[in-house]
Design an enzyme around this catalytic site. Structure first.
Site, PDB file in Angstrom:
ATOM      1  N   SER A  71       0.816  -1.218   0.000  1.00  0.00           N
ATOM      2  CA  SER A  71       0.000   0.000   0.000  1.00  0.00           C
ATOM      3  C   SER A  71       0.850   1.269   0.000  1.00  0.00           C
ATOM      4  O   SER A  71       0.395   2.313  -0.467  1.00  0.00           O
ATOM      5  CB  SER A  71      -0.935   0.004   1.207  1.00  0.00           C
ATOM      6  OG  SER A  71      -1.841  -1.056   1.084  1.00  0.00           O
ATOM      7  N   HIS A 293      -4.276  -1.964  -5.007  1.00  0.00           N
ATOM      8  CA  HIS A 293      -4.046  -3.352  -5.426  1.00  0.00           C
ATOM      9  C   HIS A 293      -5.273  -4.149  -5.012  1.00  0.00           C
ATOM     10  O   HIS A 293      -6.120  -3.640  -4.275  1.00  0.00           O
ATOM     11  CB  HIS A 293      -2.797  -3.942  -4.749  1.00  0.00           C
ATOM     12  CG  HIS A 293      -2.833  -3.769  -3.255  1.00  0.00           C
ATOM     13  ND1 HIS A 293      -3.641  -4.528  -2.435  1.00  0.00           N
ATOM     14  CD2 HIS A 293      -2.208  -2.882  -2.450  1.00  0.00           C
ATOM     15  CE1 HIS A 293      -3.499  -4.125  -1.193  1.00  0.00           C
ATOM     16  NE2 HIS A 293      -2.634  -3.105  -1.162  1.00  0.00           N
TER      17      HIS A 293
HETATM   18 MG    MG Z   1      -4.262   1.421   3.386  1.00  0.00          MG
HETATM   19 ZN    ZN Z   2      -2.722  -5.102   2.588  1.00  0.00          ZN
END
Ligand code: MG
Ligand code: ZN
Length: 358
Positions: A71, A293
Site C-alpha cells: 500500500s 491493489h
Molecule cells: Mg491502506
Molecule cells: Zn494489505
C-alpha cells in the site's frame, strides 16, 4: 429554438463544462479493492453509487521492486506521480528524497486539503499524501510530518502517535505533544464531539488511539466523515484536495472475512455516493475512485441478484497483481479511461491542478 437545437446546445455546454480543469479533486482509495470486491458489493447492495461514474479504466499496480505492490508504494504512485519501492512513503526509489505530493501541490496553490482513513492516519495509504519517510514503519515520524503538513481536515484513527509517551494511549517513545503544535484546528476528541462539529476552518478528529473500528462497530460512517470534510473544505474559494480511504477492505481480504469485506465495501460506496452528489451539484469537482491493489485473490463463484447473495472464495491472504479499476466523474474525468500505470493517475491529478487557469 427547436428541441434538437436545444439538445445540441445542452450537450455542447456539458462538454465545455467537463473540458475544464477541476478546482477540487476527491480521491477515493479502496485499499485492496479489485473488480470482484466491487461486483460482489453491487450484488449485496443492489446498486452502487459507483455506477453514476461515466468514465472508467484499469490500473497496473506493480512497484519499482516488486510485481506485487504494497500500500505504501501504491499510494506513493497516486500521491506523487512516481512509482517507488514497497514500504516507501513518498520518497524516490533511488535517491530516497521526498517526492512532492498532490496534497502539497494543493496547499501551495492556496487550496485546502483533507485526509480521511478508517485506519490510523499514520498508516501507509494516508501517510503517503502528507509525509516522506523511507519506511512505512516509522509511524512516529509520519505523525510529526502530518502535524506540520498544513492538512486542513484530518479524520481517522492514530491519536496515540500524536500524544507524548506519558499520556494514556500514547504510541510515541518521546515526549512530543504533536497536537500542541497544530494551531488553528478545532479538535474533535470523541464521536459525540465529532457529530457536533459544524464547519470550522480546520478540523482534527483522531477518534481512536489506534485504528478505527470495523464498519459495523464504527459509530460514524465513512460517509459522515466525507460529508463533514466536504462542508469544511468547500469553504475555500481556491478549491481543495481530499483523499478518502476505505482502509479495511484490505484487512478483510488479508483475513479472508467475507462479511467484513462486504460491510466495508458498502460503507465505502455510501461515502462515494456522498462525494458524487456533491460533485454533481458543484460541477468543479473531479471524483476518482480506485485501489492500490487487490487483496485475497477473491473469486466470485456464484450468487443471486434477487436474494442479494454472493458465493465468494479467497485463494490467498495476500495482495495480488491483477489490474484494479479506476472510476472518474466530473471535469477532467475523461483522462482516466483505458489502461494506465498507477503513477500516471498521480501525474494526471497533479497535471489537472497545474493546468488550472482560474
Ligand atoms: Mg491502506
Ligand atoms: Zn494489505
Amino acid at each position: 429554438m427547436s428541441h434538437i437545437l436545444k439538445l445540441v446546445f445542452y450537450f455542447l455546454c456539458v462538454q465545455v463544462a467537463f473540458a475544464k480543469s477541476p478546482k477540487n479533486i476527491i480521491l477515493f482509495i479502496g485499499d485492496g479493492m479489485g473488480p470482484t470486491q466491487i461486483t460482489a458489493a453491487r450484488t449485496v447492495k443492489g446498486e452502487l453509487a459507483l455506477e453514476k461514474f461515466n468514465v472508467s479504466g484499469y490500473v497496473l499496480t506493480h512497484s519499482t521492486n516488486k510485481y506485487i505492490t504494497d500500500s505504501a508504494a501504491g499510494a506513493t504512485a497516486f500521491a506523487t506521480g512516481y512509482k517507488t519501492y514497497n514500504g516507501a512513503i513518498s520518497v524516490h526509489p533511488e535517491t530516497k528524497k521526498p517526492l512532492k505530493t498532490i496534497l502539497e501541490f494543493a496547499e501551495e496553490k492556496g487550496k485546502s486539503s483533507g485526509l480521511i482513513a478508517t485506519s490510523s492516519v499514520t498508516h501507509a495509504t494516508p501517510a503517503c499524501f502528507a509525509a516522506h519517510v523511507t519506511s512505512r514503519s516509522k509511524q512516529q515520524d509520519i505523525a510529526a510530518q502530518i502535524a506540520v503538513s498544513g492538512v486542513d481536515v484530518l479524520i481517522g484513527g492514530g491519536l496515540g502517535y500524536f500524544l507524548p509517551r506519558d499520556k494514556k494511549g500514547s504510541k510515541r517513545s518521546d515526549k512530543k505533544d504533536l497536537l500542541d503544535k497544530m494551531q488553528g484546528y478545532e479538535f474533535a476528541n470523541s464521536y459525540a464531539e465529532f457529530r457536533k462539529v459544524a464547519t470550522p476552518e480546520k478540523l482534527v478528529a483522531l477518534l481512536e488511539t489506534g485504528h478505527l473500528h470495523k464498519a459495523k462497530d464504527r459509530k460514524i460512517s465513512l460517509g459522515m466523515m466525507t460529508m463533514k470534510a466536504l462542508n469544511i473544505l468547500s469553504q475555500n474559494e481556491n478549491g481543495f484536495f481530499l483523499m478518502v480511504e476505505g482502509s479495511q477492505i484490505d484487512w478483510a481480504g488479508h483475513d479472508n472475512k467475507k462479511k467484513y469485506l462486504m460491510t466495508e465495501m458498502v460503507d465505502f460506496d455510501d461515502a462515494i455516493g456522498i462525494a458524487q452528489k456533491f460533485a454533481a451539484n458543484n460541477e468543479e469537482t473531479l471524483v476518482l475512485v480506485t485501489a492500490d491493489h487487490e487483496t485475497g485473490g477473491l473469486a466470485l463463484l456464484g450468487g443471486s441478484l434477487a436474494e442479494k447473495k454472493v458465493n465468494l472464495k479467497f485463494i490467498d491472504g495476500h495482495h495480488t497483481g491483477v489490474m484494479v479499476p479506476v472510476f472518474a466523474f466530473g471535469p477532467g474525468a475523461e483522462a482516466f479511461g483505458g489502461i494506465q500505470e498507477n503513477h500516471e493517475i498521480g501525474k494526471k491529478m497533479i497535471g489537472l491542478f497545474n493546468s488550472e487557469t482560474n
